[in-house]
Write an enzyme that holds these catalytic residues in place. Sequence first.
Site, short mmCIF file in Angstrom:
data_model
loop_
_atom_site.label_atom_id
_atom_site.label_comp_id
_atom_site.label_asym_id
_atom_site.label_seq_id
_atom_site.Cartn_x
_atom_site.Cartn_y
_atom_site.Cartn_z
N GLY A 108 -3.98 -5.33 -0.57
CA GLY A 108 -4.27 -5.42 -2.01
C GLY A 108 -4.89 -4.11 -2.50
O GLY A 108 -4.61 -3.66 -3.60
N ASP A 138 -4.27 -0.97 -2.26
CA ASP A 138 -3.09 -0.24 -1.79
C ASP A 138 -3.33 1.18 -1.24
O ASP A 138 -2.74 1.55 -0.25
CB ASP A 138 -2.08 -0.08 -2.93
CG ASP A 138 -1.57 -1.41 -3.45
OD1 ASP A 138 -1.99 -2.46 -2.95
OD2 ASP A 138 -0.73 -1.38 -4.38
N GLU A 157 -5.78 -2.69 -16.19
CA GLU A 157 -5.71 -3.00 -14.76
C GLU A 157 -6.98 -2.52 -14.03
O GLU A 157 -7.51 -3.22 -13.17
CB GLU A 157 -4.46 -2.32 -14.19
CG GLU A 157 -4.07 -2.73 -12.81
CD GLU A 157 -2.82 -1.98 -12.33
OE1 GLU A 157 -2.26 -1.17 -13.11
OE2 GLU A 157 -2.41 -2.20 -11.18
C1 DGY Z 1 2.43 -1.91 -6.40
O1 DGY Z 1 3.64 -1.80 -6.50
O2 DGY Z 1 1.62 -1.07 -6.78
C2 DGY Z 1 1.91 -3.17 -5.84
O3 DGY Z 1 0.53 -3.16 -5.72
C3 DGY Z 1 2.57 -3.46 -4.53
O4 DGY Z 1 2.38 -4.79 -4.31
#
Ligand code: DGY
Length: 441
Positions: A167, A169, A404
């Site tokens: 999560g 990333d 976000e």
């Molecule tokens: C993205 O594409 O940034 C997502 O977090 C991958 O799940």
Amino acid sequence: MDQNQPTKIAQAKAVLEKNWQGGFTIPCEGLYPFQWNWDSGFIAIGWAHIDMERAKQEIRSLLMGQWKNGFIPHILFHNESDTYFPGPDVHASHLSPHAVSLPTSGITQPPVLGFVLEACYNISEDQELGFVSEVFDSVYNNHHYFYTNRDPKGEGLVYICHNWEAGTDNTPVWDEIWKNLDSPEYELNRRDTQHVDASNRPSNREYQHYIHLIELFKEWKYNDALIAEQCPFLIQDPLFNTMLIKSNESLINLGNLLGKKKQVEQLEKWQMLAKESFNQKLFNEELGTYVYYDLRNERHLNYVSSSSFAPLFAGIPTLEMAKKMVDWYFEKGTFSGNKDELLLCASFDPKSSHFDPKRYWRGPVWINLNWIIYRGLLRYGMEELAETIKKDTLHVLEKFGFYEYFDPRKEVLKTLEKGYGGNNFSWSAALYIDILKNTTI
Ligand code: DGY
């Protein structure tokens, strides 16, 4: 209460309504046009306050993508869209013998569903167990999948095999793995940087690593044993394991209500081992908080991120450990800056040279992590600090809207006009509603 809160709540509801696809909710138009696993969990909590039927549908849609071995993928491609990369062709879930006919990814995301189910149950007016009983076994099977396939040493700690599973990333923690990975220099048709500023997103080189791992999984037909044996990314992550432990706890509570004796007994066994190993293996005494373990290279990755504080949410540290951690990182300023110059809670250690306040998971404030830490602090009776994190969360959402992620620097926020990443982002809206309603889980 802020005078504008009723308007803001209406705007949050409008975000969820706009992103609703008649069965599930996309995280954000364009940038994330499908159903995402942990997003859906947080979104379901938001829906539960507005329209319980939609919360149930959100969860049912997610379970439509559950594989036959209990695994729940991180993306479900119910619909078509060419605004996102990598899509269903890249993930090619049909290569796994466990996959279902709905195209999905073949990696997962933090397992929030157990505690989401309990939150929805607590929010419901009638406390009716029908829906819990409908989906309980599927969520239990997901936990069974983790403990039987992702815990090669039987420690009660499961691994993740891809940064997208975390999560978080592009947290700088993963740089340690990428350093030694010779991924091909693929030409990638990235779409994310067409929607939002590239300086807020992971780099192209990082994306090449992300895709390289997916290519390996496809070669191995998403076989868990091969992944455990060979995958260069094999991490016991504090956030991921906290989500599983918190979800175990919720399934135990709900299982008791349903009279699921055998499953509750099994969950209690997993839970006891998990909490013990978590404190023994992932707590770094010197840093006074939780870190990461790299199973492939048998080493700790001694970095502090907002994931380090997530264990409060699942009651993992003793009160003494929790007090030390909070005192050091919040009261004494590592995460709040020397003169309270940062909003809580930056996603990565602000004192580190890797800290980047604008780039995705390398520094910005994320609403779901704030929500997790807020609830964790309340669990330990640390009300004052919990209020600070709540205030900071409401501040950015009310000033800038449902973005976000957000810059944590207070001085910079004075001149900024917006947040970062996608706007009208579903979990930011959903958790805004929940944080004002104060659900107890
Ligand atoms: C993205 O594409 O940034 C997502 O977090 C991958 O799940």
